[in-house]
Design a protein around this motif. Sequence first.
Motif, PDB file in Angstrom:
ATOM      1  N   MET A 129       0.566  -1.587   0.216  1.00  0.00           N
ATOM      2  CA  MET A 129       0.035   0.052   0.060  1.00  0.00           C
ATOM      3  C   MET A 129       0.680   1.735  -0.340  1.00  0.00           C
ATOM      4  O   MET A 129      -0.009   2.105  -0.435  1.00  0.00           O
ATOM      5  CB  MET A 129      -1.094   0.009   1.265  1.00  0.00           C
ATOM      6  CG  MET A 129      -1.971  -0.774   1.349  1.00  0.00           C
ATOM      7  SD  MET A 129      -3.494  -1.196   2.150  1.00  0.00           S
ATOM      8  CE  MET A 129      -2.482  -1.429   3.574  1.00  0.00           C
ATOM      9  N   ALA A 130       2.073   1.380   0.485  1.00  0.00           N
ATOM     10  CA  ALA A 130       3.066   2.452   0.941  1.00  0.00           C
ATOM     11  C   ALA A 130       3.390   2.859  -0.414  1.00  0.00           C
ATOM     12  O   ALA A 130       3.450   3.890  -1.181  1.00  0.00           O
ATOM     13  CB  ALA A 130       3.808   2.146   1.966  1.00  0.00           C
ATOM     14  N   PHE A 131       3.846   1.743  -1.911  1.00  0.00           N
ATOM     15  CA  PHE A 131       3.952   2.303  -2.791  1.00  0.00           C
ATOM     16  C   PHE A 131       3.243   2.192  -3.721  1.00  0.00           C
ATOM     17  O   PHE A 131       4.107   2.017  -5.085  1.00  0.00           O
ATOM     18  CB  PHE A 131       5.145   0.800  -3.031  1.00  0.00           C
ATOM     19  CG  PHE A 131       6.755   1.101  -1.786  1.00  0.00           C
ATOM     20  CD1 PHE A 131       7.822   2.134  -2.439  1.00  0.00           C
ATOM     21  CD2 PHE A 131       6.926   0.085  -1.189  1.00  0.00           C
ATOM     22  CE1 PHE A 131       8.545   2.231  -1.986  1.00  0.00           C
ATOM     23  CE2 PHE A 131       8.426   0.677  -0.167  1.00  0.00           C
ATOM     24  CZ  PHE A 131       8.839   1.993  -1.208  1.00  0.00           C
ATOM     25  N   ARG A 132       2.072   2.030  -3.480  1.00  0.00           N
ATOM     26  CA  ARG A 132       1.098   1.892  -4.454  1.00  0.00           C
ATOM     27  C   ARG A 132       0.731   0.872  -5.082  1.00  0.00           C
ATOM     28  O   ARG A 132       0.170   1.092  -6.731  1.00  0.00           O
ATOM     29  CB  ARG A 132       0.650   3.556  -4.997  1.00  0.00           C
ATOM     30  CG  ARG A 132       0.441   4.595  -4.333  1.00  0.00           C
ATOM     31  CD  ARG A 132      -1.177   4.898  -3.603  1.00  0.00           C
ATOM     32  NE  ARG A 132      -1.665   5.052  -4.935  1.00  0.00           N
ATOM     33  CZ  ARG A 132      -2.875   4.853  -4.365  1.00  0.00           C
ATOM     34  NH1 ARG A 132      -3.600   3.967  -3.461  1.00  0.00           N
ATOM     35  NH2 ARG A 132      -3.889   4.535  -5.394  1.00  0.00           N
ATOM     36  N   ARG A 133       1.220  -0.314  -5.145  1.00  0.00           N
ATOM     37  CA  ARG A 133       1.507  -1.687  -5.558  1.00  0.00           C
ATOM     38  C   ARG A 133       0.121  -2.153  -5.371  1.00  0.00           C
ATOM     39  O   ARG A 133      -0.018  -3.066  -6.041  1.00  0.00           O
ATOM     40  CB  ARG A 133       2.637  -1.967  -5.328  1.00  0.00           C
ATOM     41  CG  ARG A 133       3.874  -1.756  -5.591  1.00  0.00           C
ATOM     42  CD  ARG A 133       4.504  -3.209  -4.928  1.00  0.00           C
ATOM     43  NE  ARG A 133       5.956  -2.345  -5.054  1.00  0.00           N
ATOM     44  CZ  ARG A 133       7.181  -2.228  -4.710  1.00  0.00           C
ATOM     45  NH1 ARG A 133       7.364  -3.324  -4.493  1.00  0.00           N
ATOM     46  NH2 ARG A 133       8.126  -1.792  -5.392  1.00  0.00           N
ATOM     47  N   LEU A 134      -0.985  -2.104  -4.207  1.00  0.00           N
ATOM     48  CA  LEU A 134      -1.765  -2.400  -4.142  1.00  0.00           C
ATOM     49  C   LEU A 134      -2.583  -1.570  -3.743  1.00  0.00           C
ATOM     50  O   LEU A 134      -2.975  -0.540  -2.936  1.00  0.00           O
ATOM     51  CB  LEU A 134      -1.793  -3.389  -2.574  1.00  0.00           C
ATOM     52  CG  LEU A 134      -3.219  -3.738  -2.061  1.00  0.00           C
ATOM     53  CD1 LEU A 134      -4.112  -4.003  -2.841  1.00  0.00           C
ATOM     54  CD2 LEU A 134      -3.227  -4.608  -0.642  1.00  0.00           C
ATOM     55  N   LYS A 135      -3.627  -0.975  -4.123  1.00  0.00           N
ATOM     56  CA  LYS A 135      -5.108   0.074  -4.456  1.00  0.00           C
ATOM     57  C   LYS A 135      -6.232  -0.767  -3.002  1.00  0.00           C
ATOM     58  O   LYS A 135      -6.368  -2.066  -3.105  1.00  0.00           O
ATOM     59  CB  LYS A 135      -5.334   0.649  -5.344  1.00  0.00           C
ATOM     60  CG  LYS A 135      -4.787   1.123  -6.038  1.00  0.00           C
ATOM     61  CD  LYS A 135      -3.363   0.646  -6.853  1.00  0.00           C
ATOM     62  CE  LYS A 135      -2.562   1.573  -7.743  1.00  0.00           C
ATOM     63  NZ  LYS A 135      -2.217   0.709  -8.284  1.00  0.00           N
ATOM     64  N   PHE A 136      -6.720   0.172  -2.285  1.00  0.00           N
ATOM     65  CA  PHE A 136      -7.329  -0.596  -0.926  1.00  0.00           C
ATOM     66  C   PHE A 136      -8.490   0.612  -0.751  1.00  0.00           C
ATOM     67  O   PHE A 136      -7.860   1.996  -1.066  1.00  0.00           O
ATOM     68  CB  PHE A 136      -6.576  -0.552  -0.298  1.00  0.00           C
ATOM     69  CG  PHE A 136      -7.023  -1.023   0.813  1.00  0.00           C
ATOM     70  CD1 PHE A 136      -7.326  -2.725   1.531  1.00  0.00           C
ATOM     71  CD2 PHE A 136      -7.875   0.011   2.162  1.00  0.00           C
ATOM     72  CE1 PHE A 136      -8.024  -2.304   2.858  1.00  0.00           C
ATOM     73  CE2 PHE A 136      -8.562  -0.673   3.992  1.00  0.00           C
ATOM     74  CZ  PHE A 136      -7.981  -1.360   3.306  1.00  0.00           C
ATOM     75  N   SER A 137      -9.759   0.065  -0.917  1.00  0.00           N
ATOM     76  CA  SER A 137     -11.109   0.922  -0.041  1.00  0.00           C
ATOM     77  C   SER A 137     -11.287  -0.356   1.019  1.00  0.00           C
ATOM     78  O   SER A 137     -11.869  -1.328   0.677  1.00  0.00           O
ATOM     79  CB  SER A 137     -11.704   1.533  -1.218  1.00  0.00           C
ATOM     80  OG  SER A 137     -12.724   2.029  -1.073  1.00  0.00           O
ATOM     81  N   GLY A 138     -11.547   1.142   1.521  1.00  0.00           N
ATOM     82  CA  GLY A 138     -12.383   0.132   3.386  1.00  0.00           C
ATOM     83  C   GLY A 138     -11.894   0.924   4.447  1.00  0.00           C
ATOM     84  O   GLY A 138     -11.269   1.171   4.037  1.00  0.00           O
ATOM     85  N   PRO A 139     -12.300   0.089   5.742  1.00  0.00           N
ATOM     86  CA  PRO A 139     -11.747   0.704   6.450  1.00  0.00           C
ATOM     87  C   PRO A 139     -10.127   0.378   7.251  1.00  0.00           C
ATOM     88  O   PRO A 139      -9.917  -0.575   7.305  1.00  0.00           O
ATOM     89  CB  PRO A 139     -12.321   0.023   7.983  1.00  0.00           C
ATOM     90  CG  PRO A 139     -12.834  -1.049   7.550  1.00  0.00           C
ATOM     91  CD  PRO A 139     -12.839  -1.285   5.834  1.00  0.00           C
ATOM     92  N   MET A 140      -9.421   1.680   7.283  1.00  0.00           N
ATOM     93  CA  MET A 140      -8.180   1.099   6.533  1.00  0.00           C
ATOM     94  C   MET A 140      -7.605   1.339   8.706  1.00  0.00           C
ATOM     95  O   MET A 140      -6.313   0.160   8.746  1.00  0.00           O
ATOM     96  CB  MET A 140      -6.849   2.415   6.664  1.00  0.00           C
ATOM     97  CG  MET A 140      -6.029   2.394   6.912  1.00  0.00           C
ATOM     98  SD  MET A 140      -5.510   1.283   5.658  1.00  0.00           S
ATOM     99  CE  MET A 140      -5.961   2.657   3.506  1.00  0.00           C
TER     100      MET A 140
END
Length: 168
Positions: A129-140
Amino acid sequence: MKKIILAVIFLLMSTTNSYAQDKPIFMSPDWARAAVDAWNNDPILTVELYKSGWVTNTKGGRGFKIIEIYRQDCPTSPHIQLKIEAKDEKAVSIYGGEVIDKEPDYVMWANTDRWIEMGKGEYGPMKAMAFRRLKFSGPMWEAMKNMGPFNSFLLLTGKIDSDFSSCH
């Protein structure tokens, strides 16, 4: 002799092709059905997500969680979902397949090569997630409190023998 060599080559090619066809296409509905078994056989996902209260913290008390995932570089492929609920003091996946719930708890997407890297354990969710290799939506915050299971979920994507050669 030439006929024998050609026959052997044909046999090898047809065996390889049929083997590839037996594998589900990565992140297809068939792949998602196999992911249900992989989830339910993973003690970190089933036990730890129950113990932490993750599985019982559901939208509006609906009684289940929905995780939606897809391959960003396959825009024509359907998104898939896993449905997880509390059962017998475990977080159990009870569905894997096409999108059935228009309000998922989490949506995750990445390019195929990134999913493969995460599935091999080359890096975990924080780096992804830090390097934006995985995009994420939801309760962080909820995800951050469950980093061990989150990592196990990413590794799950590499546990299912998959066909990566096409998007559908």
